[in-house]
Motif scaffolding. Structure first.
Motif: not given
Length: 518
Positions: A275, A307, A424, A427
């Protein structure tokens, strides 16, 4: 039988055949090895009991020694005999226990190359990693021998022996290491040989320890047949388990019902998140190392969560590194006296596991996963015509479907999956797919971002741009969610987990009430 198409003329390194390794075992420990079989160790002697089943080496499919499997009734006798050993051993002065364990370590060191060679044939470890497994066991236990006094100050051995059930992948640095520390702390020790491999290596190690008077019991058998004795028997003071979640869940239920001390390490999907990251050289350098032993270890990283905007840069770093991987027969050399080959990994533990992974990859791709990399069998180092049915070349796939085991479970083999995310929240969700893991890593340039996200990753150890390992000395080790149950270990906590302390002592771990009563 799968055979290689590799045209290179290779031979087995001189002096390393299974037949030669077996003859060395017969000479070094004739009490534990007999003709073409190994014996069980219980009641302070080696027993020619149990049904010796056939076994084959994952290296080339050739016959090796199989485990002499006991029935449940005999295993119960072995556990009762271990309790008698325990009652005597717990009163042996610490100085004498230290002396005997130290002598065992000297004996293991004297036979380190034979122990490593057995690991090569029995579980397919490349020579470098097999030696490392032996050396780590010796070095780690010496650390305890040198510093045991303050670890046991004010503590006493358990009321019964420690029972060990461990997976096959690290017989020395996990299982033998734990057994010797448990004995050093004043306990008799019971261990079951892993069903899939390592019986000869463990037998030799236990023979060397038994000669020094260490109270070990080593038996073979199916988990279902022996669980009543090794897990539920009232004589057992603590259960230490390393393995898969299905078997671990049954063990966890049993020890919880009985209120036994327990250390249960189970699988989890360890993930590596990418990320807002730019240090691709560092990532590329670590990729081959992550494939050590074909990712057949509890701290392997088989999942990358990337990402989406960085996917092209990730592939530019990842794919060239993956193409450098060296796979093949761990003992195949061009000339008999050449050094051992430098490999990243050899076979998986058996042909059935290799087929399982091949089938899972094929099914995932059939359902929409995209293959990003497939190693070529032509590039592997094999003997002409050898059985290669236990080998899997490295594979990387993009976005395995949610229905695939590769989406949510640890493959325990050289199969990487990549999942792309945009936020996020995505993630974190993708990194927490398996309800708990032992380790994880987040690669991000911004330390503040790491500090904010890392506590939300459900792994016990989280690295910043670098892999984490199990560790055994200074650092606490455990797990989150379904990856661990019971006492945490590491350093003196391994000793505390198998000894009794003050009344009401709180042991670090994930017990329901966060403590164990002595």
């Amino acid at each position: 039988m799968a055979t290689t198409r590799n045209p290179a003329h290779l031979v087995v390194k001189s002096g390393t055949s299974w037949a030669e390794a077996w003859q060395r075992c017969l000479r070094v420990a004739p009490e534990a090895f007999r003709d073409d079989r190994v014996l069980n160790l219980w009641g302070s002697s080696w027993q020619a009991d149990g049904l010796a089943l056939p076994a084959t080496s994952p290296v080339d499919g050739s016959p090796v020694a199989g485990p002499p499997r006991l029935d449940g009734a005999t295993a119960r006798q072995a556990v009762r005999a271990s309790l008698d050993q325990h009652r005597a051993w717990r009163h042996v002065p610490l100085a004498e226990r230290r002396s005997r364990v130290a002598a065992t370590l000297d004996a293991l060191a004297a036979h380190r190359e034979l122990l490593a060679l057995l690991l090569v044939w029995e579980i397919g470890k490349p020579w470098r990693l097999a030696l490392a497994d032996v050396d780590r066991a010796i070095d780690e236990v010496r650390w305890y021998v040198d510093g045991i006094e303050p670890m046991v100050a004010g503590r006493s051995p358990l009321d019964g022996p420690v029972s060990n059930i461990a997976s096959w992948n690290y017989p020395m640095s996990v299982l033998v290491h734990a057994m010797l520390v448990q004995a050093l702390a004043g306990n008799a020790v019971v261990a079951k040989t892993p069903t899939d491999g390592g019986v000869a290596c463990l037998t030799l190690a236990c023979a060397l320890a038994a000669r020094e008077g260490i109270p070990l019991t080593l038996v073979s058998g199916s988990g279902g047949e022996l669980s009543q004795a090794l897990v539920r028997a009232p004589e057992i003071g603590c259960v230490s388990f390393v393995g898969g979640r299905d078997t671990g869940a049954a063990v966890a239920t049993a020890v919880a019902d009985l209120g036994k001390r327990h250390i249960l390490e189970q699988e989890g999907l360890n993930t590596w998140g990418i990320w807002n990251h730019t240090d691709w050289d560092s990532l590329a350098a670590v990729i081959p190392k992550l494939f050590d032993y074909g990712k057949q270890r509890c701290t392997a990283y088989p999942r990358f969560v990337v990402q989406r905007s960085l996917f092209d840069a990730f592939l530019t770093a990842y794919l060239p590194a993956a193409r450098t991987l060296r796979v093949g027969h761990p003992l195949a050399v061009e000339h008999p006296d050449d050094p051992y080959p430098e490999l990243d990994f050899g076979p998986l533990i058996n042909a059935a596991k290799a087929k399982e992974l091949h089938d899972q990859v094929a099914e995932a791709i059939d359902r929409g996963a995209v293959p990003l990399h497939r190693g070529r069998v032509e590039d592997a180092r094999f003997l002409p015509g050898q059985d290669t049915s236990a080998y899997v070349q490295p594979v990387t796939i993009l976005n395995p479907p949610p229905s695939s085991p590769l989406h949510h479970a640890e493959p325990f083999g050289p199969v990487d999956s990549v999942v792309l995310v945009d936020t996020e929240a995505e993630l974190l969700a993708a990194m927490n797919a398996s309800n708990g893991a032992l380790v994880a890593t987040l690669s991000t340039d911004d330390r503040a971002t790491y500090d904010r996200l890392a506590p939300q990753i459900r792994a016990f150890k989280v690295g910043h741009g670098a892999p984490r390992s199990r560790g055994d000395r200074e650092e606490l080790f455990g797990g989150f969610g379904a990856s661990w149950r019971g006492a945490f270990v590491g350093g003196d906590l391994l000793v505390r987990a198998v000894t009794l302390g003050p009344a009401g002592e709180r042991l670090p771990g994930n017990f329901p009430d966060y403590h164990l009563m002595p």
